[in-house]
Write a protein that holds these residues in place. Structure first.
Motif, PDB file in Angstrom:
ATOM      1  N   LEU A  88      32.078  48.822  25.507  1.00  0.00           N
ATOM      2  CA  LEU A  88      31.787  47.434  25.858  1.00  0.00           C
ATOM      3  C   LEU A  88      30.834  46.781  24.866  1.00  0.00           C
ATOM      4  N   HIS A 108      42.870  42.029  26.166  1.00  0.00           N
ATOM      5  CA  HIS A 108      42.716  43.489  26.228  1.00  0.00           C
ATOM      6  C   HIS A 108      41.434  43.875  26.962  1.00  0.00           C
ATOM      7  N   THR A 109      40.358  43.140  26.696  1.00  0.00           N
ATOM      8  CA  THR A 109      39.087  43.426  27.371  1.00  0.00           C
ATOM      9  C   THR A 109      39.211  43.223  28.872  1.00  0.00           C
ATOM     10  N   GLN A 110      39.874  42.137  29.283  1.00  0.00           N
ATOM     11  CA  GLN A 110      40.041  41.899  30.715  1.00  0.00           C
ATOM     12  C   GLN A 110      40.890  42.984  31.375  1.00  0.00           C
ATOM     13  N   LEU A 167      41.998  40.115  21.874  1.00  0.00           N
ATOM     14  CA  LEU A 167      40.815  40.901  22.250  1.00  0.00           C
ATOM     15  C   LEU A 167      40.345  40.550  23.662  1.00  0.00           C
ATOM     16  N   ARG A 190      32.871  46.081  21.848  1.00  0.00           N
ATOM     17  CA  ARG A 190      33.789  44.980  22.104  1.00  0.00           C
ATOM     18  C   ARG A 190      33.057  43.639  22.151  1.00  0.00           C
ATOM     19  N   LEU A 245      30.577  39.890  29.817  1.00  0.00           N
ATOM     20  CA  LEU A 245      30.478  41.312  29.479  1.00  0.00           C
ATOM     21  C   LEU A 245      29.103  41.917  29.720  1.00  0.00           C
TER      22      LEU A 245
END
Length: 309
Positions: free
Chosen positions: A8, A201-203, A198, A11, A297
């Protein structure tokens, strides 16, 4: 540091870096297209029209002078009103354009020289009129006036060289160019698509790891990327208007249609001016985007702050 927290953190850094680069590229690309809309209307248009008006007026003035001097009523009427109007128009146009021409210092120097030559040209025509009863002297003065006006180093030649430099500047102001094409067709779309990928993908990662259907902050950040579309439309419209203005200003008849041409360019560029003001919202949008990413985040990262390595 746990693997989840490390991922994280990486990211978050990646999202902020890509956001900064994407917003910077968008700002540069949008500013590159919109920055000249005001200059084309306020500086280039009047300067180009004034030089064109001077060229047309001077070119026509010689024929009027010759006709006036050869007229049977020249003794009573003098040099006719049309000639004097043409000469006055040329002088006024040169006086105005020499203050703010877009051709640079060399163009201003040429205009000052041309203005001085116009005075000599007018005096020579007056001499031709004064010696109208002596054909030899009259023709000599008229020939000298024609030379001042149309010789290779004469007034019209100098003004056309200035006009050429003005058109070069106008072309730079209204052309998209390979740098802007690269920014708008490759760099900006590539960066924003990368940022969108991005974020998505993060979600998905957060949904799997934290069992939450959606992260509202990252969803809002993703939705904010749609703001790129109206900016792209504004860019297309501004560029189209700039090219239309260039077409109007390079028309061969602009010397005789200065007023209508100026109004046409003003109408064409009117909407481009407020669209150019949108450039100030790009950094604001970038700051909001970055804030949404951090707020989305950081709480998840904090959940792993005190876990063992």
């Amino acid at each position: 540091m746990s693997a989840t927290r490390a991922f994280l953190v990486r990211r978050l850094i990646a999202l902020l870096v890509v956001t900064a680069v994407a917003v910077a590229a968008l700002l540069a690309g949008y500013y590159g297209v919109s920055r000249n809309s005001k200059a084309v209307t306020d500086r280039s248009t009047p300067a180009i029209l004034q030089v064109a008006a001077a060229i047309d007026a001077l070119d026509a003035s010689y024929d009027e002078a010759e006709r006036s001097i050869s007229s049977p009523t020249a003794e009573f009427e003098g040099l006719n009103e049309e000639y004097r109007n043409k000469l006055s128009t040329a002088k006024q146009s040169l006086a105005q354009v020499s203050k703010s021409t877009i051709g640079g210092e060399s163009a201003r120097g040429s205009l000052r020289t041309a203005a001085a030559l116009v005075t000599s040209y007018g005096d020579t025509v007056e001499q031709a009129y004064a010696t109208r009863d002596n054909p030899t002297l009259r023709d000599a003065y008229l020939g000298y006036a024609d030379s001042i006006l149309r010789h290779n180093s004469g007034i019209l030649h100098r003004l056309k060289e200035v006009q050429k430099r003005q058109f070069d500047v106008l072309d730079d102001q209204t052309s998209f160019g390979w740098l802007l094409a690269f920014a708008w067709w490759l760099l900006v779309p590539g960066l924003f698509l990368t940022l969108a990928a991005l974020l998505v993908h993060t979600q998905r990662f957060l949904r799997r790891r934290f069992r939450r259907l959606v992260n509202p902050w990252l969803a809002a950040a993703t939705a904010l990327l749609v703001a790129l579309l109206p900016l792209a439309v504004f860019t297309y419209q501004t560029q189209d208007r700039l090219e239309s203005a260039r077409t109007s200003l390079t028309n061969s008849k602009i010397g005789r249609t200065g007023g209508p041409t100026a109004r046409k360019v003003a109408r064409t560029m009117r909407n481009a001016h407020w669209q150019a003001g949108a450039v100030g919202w790009i950094p604001v949008g970038g700051a909001v985007l970055a804030a949404l990413i951090v707020v989305g985040l950081q709480p998840r990262i904090d959940e792993y702050r005190f876990q063992s390595r």
